[in-house]
Design an enzyme around this catalytic site. Sequence first.
Site, PDB file in Angstrom:
ATOM      1  CG  ASP A  14      -5.170 -26.206 -32.939  1.00 56.98           C
ATOM      2  OD1 ASP A  14      -4.814 -25.117 -32.439  1.00 56.98           O
ATOM      3  OD2 ASP A  14      -6.248 -26.771 -32.629  1.00 56.98           O
ATOM      4  CB  SER A  15      -2.349 -21.235 -33.943  1.00 56.20           C
ATOM      5  OG  SER A  15      -1.060 -21.567 -33.463  1.00 56.20           O
ATOM      6  CG  ASP A  44      -2.678 -27.521 -29.963  1.00 51.95           C
ATOM      7  OD1 ASP A  44      -3.116 -27.959 -28.888  1.00 51.95           O
ATOM      8  OD2 ASP A  44      -2.975 -26.404 -30.427  1.00 51.95           O
ATOM      9  CE  LYS A  96      -2.356 -25.555 -26.834  1.00 48.65           C
ATOM     10  NZ  LYS A  96      -3.766 -25.520 -27.293  1.00 48.65           N
ATOM     11  CD  GLU A 128      -8.873 -25.874 -28.414  1.00 49.69           C
ATOM     12  OE1 GLU A 128     -10.107 -25.917 -28.593  1.00 49.69           O
ATOM     13  OE2 GLU A 128      -8.101 -25.210 -29.136  1.00 49.69           O
ATOM     14  CD  GLU A 167      -6.855 -18.514 -27.238  1.00 52.89           C
ATOM     15  OE1 GLU A 167      -6.415 -19.678 -27.242  1.00 52.89           O
ATOM     16  OE2 GLU A 167      -7.021 -17.847 -28.279  1.00 52.89           O
TER      17      GLU A 167
END
Length: 293
Positions: free
Chosen positions: A72-73, A111, A141, A143, A210
């Site tokens: 999502d970057s 993501d 992925k 978080e 991270e």
Amino acid sequence: MSSNKSAQPISASAEGPGLTLYGGDGTGRRVTVRDLARAKRAGERWPMLTAYDAMVASVFDDAGIPVLLVGDSAGNNHLGYENTVPVTMDQLVMLTGSVVRGTKRALIVADLPFGSYQESPEQALRNGVRFLKEAGAGAVKLEGGRRSVPQVEALVAAGVPVMAHLGLTPQSVHAFGGYRVQGRDAESAEQLIADAKAMQAAGAFAVVLECVPEELAARVTDLLDIPTVGIGAGAGTDAQVLVWTDMAGMTTGHTPRFVKQYVDLRSALGDAAKAFAGDVVGGAYPAPEHAFH
Ligand code: KIV
């Protein structure tokens, strides 16, 4: 620092059929989460990069990068947003499909963006399945640690491989009050270890760490049977990931301390654009060999 690391890829032959993730002969098939598990057991380190479109993804696939993350970057590195928060499922499904079509070998991890899984395990499952069915991703992925256990369990039970993301989780930038190193004091370090263990127990196949201290990341790496993927987490993780636009010198402004820039692509592209413009204005392009008759 983890003790079972080798700088060189280790041949898959020691464990029977499989493939060396980077630098080996390959097997003509896509990398799978089983290959990553084997690499952990063999002490083979591997690289991961983000990718947001077919052309760049094909460059990295040809270069042998075994895992590509449609992060999502993309929000701040491809779509022009300030951060990752506004990114939607529809946007990432489209970008993931493009990255899948541009590659033959890499495992493509998609993501789950902010708001696409936090609500419930059912929501996580619905959106995780979209990435596999509509875009052809091999894994997703998300978080979060212990709070995301029901989501990870639901996805894994349905056959959707999950990579977890701990430490500095950019979707929580507003809660963190900025981008800061996580796990610096003893209590938050223990929390992160508990989160990592919970993700492994829930069935995650890997954990991104991270912006955490190197010693903590190495400790988590030694404690887990699944691979850790570091970004700003020092040299003791099983794998390393960078956002491709950082690694290639495309991003402007502040770059975090952990970024190593391998090429100045922004200058190279800018110079190419200026050379083209100069040729057009000065009449040197198109030349006779560029014209049809
Ligand atoms: O979105 C992303 O690119 C990521 C990486 C920084 C791990 O989550």
